[in-house]
Design an enzyme around this catalytic site. Structure first.
Site, PDB file in Angstrom:
ATOM      1  N   SER A   1       0.843  -1.163  -0.041  1.00  0.00           N
ATOM      2  CA  SER A   1      -0.073  -0.001   0.005  1.00  0.00           C
ATOM      3  C   SER A   1       0.943   1.234  -0.181  1.00  0.00           C
ATOM      4  O   SER A   1       0.412   2.293  -0.232  1.00  0.00           O
ATOM      5  CB  SER A   1      -0.735   0.058   1.161  1.00  0.00           C
ATOM      6  OG  SER A   1      -0.337   0.181   2.450  1.00  0.00           O
TER       7      SER A   1
ATOM      8  N   HIS B   1      -5.456  -4.293   0.477  1.00  0.00           N
ATOM      9  CA  HIS B   1      -5.840  -3.132  -0.588  1.00  0.00           C
ATOM     10  C   HIS B   1      -6.218  -3.366  -1.762  1.00  0.00           C
ATOM     11  O   HIS B   1      -6.212  -2.728  -2.707  1.00  0.00           O
ATOM     12  CB  HIS B   1      -4.407  -2.289  -0.620  1.00  0.00           C
ATOM     13  CG  HIS B   1      -4.013  -1.635   0.782  1.00  0.00           C
ATOM     14  ND1 HIS B   1      -4.496  -0.442   1.001  1.00  0.00           N
ATOM     15  CD2 HIS B   1      -3.140  -2.109   1.673  1.00  0.00           C
ATOM     16  CE1 HIS B   1      -3.993  -0.164   2.168  1.00  0.00           C
ATOM     17  NE2 HIS B   1      -3.221  -1.223   2.850  1.00  0.00           N
TER      18      HIS B   1
ATOM     19  N   LYS C   1     -11.350  -0.610   4.362  1.00  0.00           N
ATOM     20  CA  LYS C   1     -10.830   0.026   3.144  1.00  0.00           C
ATOM     21  C   LYS C   1     -11.739   0.206   1.954  1.00  0.00           C
ATOM     22  O   LYS C   1     -12.874   0.842   2.126  1.00  0.00           O
ATOM     23  CB  LYS C   1      -9.431  -0.573   2.622  1.00  0.00           C
ATOM     24  CG  LYS C   1      -8.569  -0.250   3.966  1.00  0.00           C
ATOM     25  CD  LYS C   1      -7.175  -0.625   3.871  1.00  0.00           C
ATOM     26  CE  LYS C   1      -6.521  -0.187   5.385  1.00  0.00           C
ATOM     27  NZ  LYS C   1      -5.333  -0.988   5.196  1.00  0.00           N
TER      28      LYS C   1
HETATM   29  C1  LIG Z   1      -4.476  -1.670   6.667  1.00  0.00           C
HETATM   30  C2  LIG Z   1      -4.139  -2.861   6.672  1.00  0.00           C
HETATM   31  C3  LIG Z   1      -4.368  -3.816   7.336  1.00  0.00           C
HETATM   32  C4  LIG Z   1      -5.119  -3.756   8.670  1.00  0.00           C
HETATM   33  O1  LIG Z   1      -6.290  -3.701   8.307  1.00  0.00           O
HETATM   34  P1  LIG Z   1      -7.578  -2.945   9.277  1.00  0.00           P
HETATM   35  O2  LIG Z   1      -8.895  -3.466   9.012  1.00  0.00           O
HETATM   36  O3  LIG Z   1      -7.179  -1.456   8.978  1.00  0.00           O
HETATM   37  O4  LIG Z   1      -6.872  -3.122  10.598  1.00  0.00           O
HETATM   38  C5  LIG Z   1      -3.774  -5.257   7.142  1.00  0.00           C
HETATM   39  N1  LIG Z   1      -2.732  -5.297   6.317  1.00  0.00           N
HETATM   40  C6  LIG Z   1      -2.312  -4.236   5.481  1.00  0.00           C
HETATM   41  C7  LIG Z   1      -1.634  -4.565   4.068  1.00  0.00           C
HETATM   42  C8  LIG Z   1      -2.966  -2.963   5.704  1.00  0.00           C
HETATM   43  O5  LIG Z   1      -2.491  -1.796   4.875  1.00  0.00           O
END
Ligand SMILES: *Cc1c(COP(=O)(O)O)cnc(C)c1O
Length: 406
Positions: A188, A216, A247
């Site tokens: 990301s 992502h 997300k």
């Molecule tokens: C944001 C993110 C997470 C965590 O997800 P959340 O639902 O925000 O806790 C896990 N892995 C990656 C690669 C992330 O960017």
């Protein structure tokens, strides 16, 4: 013992490096994303959010809002318990079915966040297989790293997306030991994509399990939003697919999908799943609506890709230092933590543009950046305003100087 001094010293070190975090107090306007109100001591002002992870604007989608309102009035606010003790609401069951179907797996398991799903699943795999060897990409997310550390297993970190290095490490390991290859589909901060097929080939050759974080990519890639693995026809080759509802789906919560057996084992042994209140059924209802919508509509995905490509092109045309990215992520290199923060502050206060500075430890020192996430709700006019503002800030802070030194 001066306890306060310990905490002050710790904070001083991040402040000295210019990476002390200040949270922006914002209020997103439903129906009007990416517009928001920013509040500070001096009052409030209108801003445009350029760094959100609600990639498709699903957090304001009418069907999501509607289903959440319905659920709220039907079953109330919270879940009322852990999954085992009265906290499995029908909406959780529906959501897990929806998720398993999304990834073509037998089962799914919900967690309170993507972070928890990674930490809990990876650590539990290690507890179930104490002699497991975990092969982990060096740029894996903090939640995966924590899970791998907590697994207590032997681990090998391979260079980012480096198949030759991974194979070297696999080859040098005990052929009889259980193995797991853990990686993300889209990284990301850089926006690059893993060689998923080749990872699966290696896993097959060395009899290893695979674990992919599609956080992502879910909702955004693949014909039904099943992620890069769906787009590339590889979902059935991955042992465990992990994702988030926080997300592109616009809500919160995390999950894994896998075979019935693996999900049953994680469900039965993962402390981070068992001993915590399940997510609000209202959120689960919203997630079902969001996933269903994005399974049948590709409009958001197409517009998202189009806007990401357009913004990258506009930045390139303006000679802004866009970092190479194969995905929807648009990172601009600054190369210095203090300047990165100054640029972000200036954009917010003087141009109404909100983009958070990304500094160490999220990215390596010297690669500090501004990370833009254009979405279907960002108009071309907003992009032009962004590029003009960036050019002005770049000149005022003489940023090219830092980026070229990095
Ligand atoms: C944001 C993110 C997470 C965590 O997800 P959340 O639902 O925000 O806790 C896990 N892995 C990656 C690669 C992330 O960017």
């Amino acid at each position: 013992m001066n306890y306060d001094q310990i905490f002050l010293n710790a904070l001083k070190s991040v402040k000295d490096e210019g990476r002390y975090r200040i949270f922006m107090d914002i209020e997103r306007k439903k129906g009007d994303f990416p517009n928001a109100i920013w509040r500070c001591e001096k009052g409030s002002s209108d801003i445009i959010v350029w760094c959100g992870n609600d990639y498709l604007g699903m957090g304001q989608h009418p069907s999501v809002i509607y289903e959440m309102e319905e659920a709220l009035h039907k079953v109330g606010a919270g879940a009322g318990g852990t999954r085992n003790i009265s906290g499995t609401n029908h909406y959780h069951v529906l959501l897990e079915k929806e998720l398993a179907d999304l990834h073509g797996k037998e089962s799914a398991l919900l967690f309170t966040s993507g972070y928890v799903s990674n930490e809990a699943t990876l650590s539990t795999l290690g507890k179930l297989m104490p002699d497991l060897i975990i092969f982990s990409d060096e740029l894996n997310h903090a939640s995966m790293i924590q899970g791998i550390i907590h697994s207590g297993c032997k681990r090998h970190v391979f260079r980012h997306n480096d198949l030759a290095h991974l194979e070297q490490l696999l080859e040098a390991s005990d052929p009889d030991a259980p193995k797991l290859i853990a990686f993300e589909s889209i990284y990301s901060m850089d926006g690059d994509v893993a060689p998923i097929k080749e990872f699966c080939d290696l896993a097959e050759r060395y009899n290893a399990l695979t674990y992919i974080d599609e956080v992502h990519a879910v909702g955004m890639y693949g014909a039904r939003g099943g992620g890069v693995a769906e787009q590339e026809g590889l979902m059935d080759r991955l042992t465990i697919i992990e994702g988030t509802l926080g997300k592109a789906y616009g809500l919160m919560g995390g999950y894994i999908t896998a075979s019935d057996l693996i999900v049953d084992a994680i469900r039965s042994f993962a402390s981070g799943f068992i001993f915590t209140t399940s997510i609000s059924p209202v959120i689960a209802a919203g997630a079902v609506a969001s996933i269903k919508h994005l399974k049948s509509s590709s409009l958001e995905r197409e517009l998202h890709q189009k806007n990401a490509a357009l913004l990258k092109q506009k930045m390139k045309d303006a000679s802004l230092p866009v970092m190479p990215s194969e995905s929807h992520i648009v990172p601009l290199l600054v190369g210095d933590a203090v300047i990165c923060k100054q640029a972000s502050d200036m954009l917010l206060k003087e141009y109404g543009i909100y983009v958070q500075p990304i500094n160490y430890p999220t990215v390596a020192r010297g690669t500090e950046r501004l990370r833009f996430t254009p979405s279907p709700v960002h108009s071309e006019e907003m992009m032009d305003h962004l590029v003009t503002s960036l050019k002005a800030v770049w000149a005022r802070l003489d940023i090219d100087k830092y980026a070229s030194a990095a």
